[in-house]
Write a protein that holds these residues in place. Structure first.
Motif, PDB file in Angstrom:
ATOM      1  N   PRO A  67       0.806  -1.221   0.000  1.00  0.00           N
ATOM      2  CA  PRO A  67       0.000   0.000   0.000  1.00  0.00           C
ATOM      3  C   PRO A  67       0.839   1.272   0.000  1.00  0.00           C
ATOM      4  N   ASP A  68       2.153   1.155  -0.083  1.00  0.00           N
ATOM      5  CA  ASP A  68       3.032   2.318  -0.058  1.00  0.00           C
ATOM      6  C   ASP A  68       2.847   3.183  -1.303  1.00  0.00           C
ATOM      7  N   PRO A  69       3.037   4.503  -1.176  1.00  0.00           N
ATOM      8  CA  PRO A  69       3.062   5.355  -2.370  1.00  0.00           C
ATOM      9  C   PRO A  69       4.315   5.056  -3.203  1.00  0.00           C
ATOM     10  N   VAL A  70       4.270   5.399  -4.475  1.00  0.00           N
ATOM     11  CA  VAL A  70       5.385   5.109  -5.388  1.00  0.00           C
ATOM     12  C   VAL A  70       6.699   5.687  -4.871  1.00  0.00           C
ATOM     13  N   GLU A  71       6.665   6.864  -4.266  1.00  0.00           N
ATOM     14  CA  GLU A  71       7.895   7.488  -3.766  1.00  0.00           C
ATOM     15  C   GLU A  71       8.582   6.601  -2.723  1.00  0.00           C
ATOM     16  N   ALA A  72       7.807   5.973  -1.852  1.00  0.00           N
ATOM     17  CA  ALA A  72       8.380   5.063  -0.847  1.00  0.00           C
ATOM     18  C   ALA A  72       8.964   3.825  -1.524  1.00  0.00           C
ATOM     19  N   LEU A  73       8.310   3.357  -2.580  1.00  0.00           N
ATOM     20  CA  LEU A  73       8.828   2.195  -3.316  1.00  0.00           C
ATOM     21  C   LEU A  73      10.131   2.547  -4.030  1.00  0.00           C
ATOM     22  N   ASP A  74      10.206   3.744  -4.586  1.00  0.00           N
ATOM     23  CA  ASP A  74      11.452   4.183  -5.232  1.00  0.00           C
ATOM     24  C   ASP A  74      12.612   4.150  -4.242  1.00  0.00           C
ATOM     25  N   ARG A  75      12.373   4.629  -3.026  1.00  0.00           N
ATOM     26  CA  ARG A  75      13.424   4.613  -1.986  1.00  0.00           C
ATOM     27  C   ARG A  75      13.796   3.180  -1.625  1.00  0.00           C
TER      28      ARG A  75
END
Length: 158
Positions: free
Chosen positions: A76-84
């Motif tokens: 459920p993470d936003p894409v920005e958290a996945l990028d990190r």
């Protein structure tokens, strides 16, 4: 309290999805057709158990590639958290964002769970394998992180 979650079974058609991914792309069930895939649902990027599971999949990624499998993680993470998460852990496979929880709910990977003695609604750590035609060949709810790779290796004969 929410309704009882969906419970999929081996032989069911995998529910369709279309989700944004780390790196700015999208992943869909339709795009995965033609080759098998492993889809794993996890609660949160950069938390201890999720990081361990992600790194186990990273460290064994070649085993999946050798067998023709694509690996997709969904949280459920936003894409920005996945990028990190991808950058910090050097993850070689696709991570997708399901902030609405619709895909997780369709797979039965969103619902009530016991967390430290409290009933909460959230991601149920789950793993699915899908064949080239989109049929489920592995359905495992409440995956134990330490045994995840062994489960996949044995069940999928990798």
């Amino acid at each position: 309290m929410s309704t009882a979650p969906v419970k999929l079974a081996i032989g069911d058609a995998a529910p369709a999805f279309d989700l944004p991914t780390a790196g700015g792309g999208r992943v869909t069930l339709e795009e995965l057709r033609g080759a098998p895939a492993v889809i794993w649902f996890y609660p949160a990027a950069n938390t201890s158990l999720c990081t361990r599971q992600a790194c186990d999949l990273r460290d064994n990624h070649q085993m999946f590639l050798d067998a023709g499998y694509r690996v997709v993680g969904i949280s459920p993470d936003p894409v920005e958290a996945l990028d990190r998460f991808v950058a910090e852990q050097d993850l070689p496979y696709t991570l997708a964002s399901d902030e609405s929880h619709q895909t997780m709910a369709a797979y039965g990977a969103w619902g009530e769970k016991n967390m430290y003695g409290r009933i909460v609604e959230g991601t149920i750590r789950s793993t699915f394998a899908i064949d080239a035609e989109g049929e489920l060949t592995l359905v495992k709810y409440r995956v134990g992180t330490p045994k995840h790779i062994d489960l996949l290796r044995t069940t999928l004969a990798l």
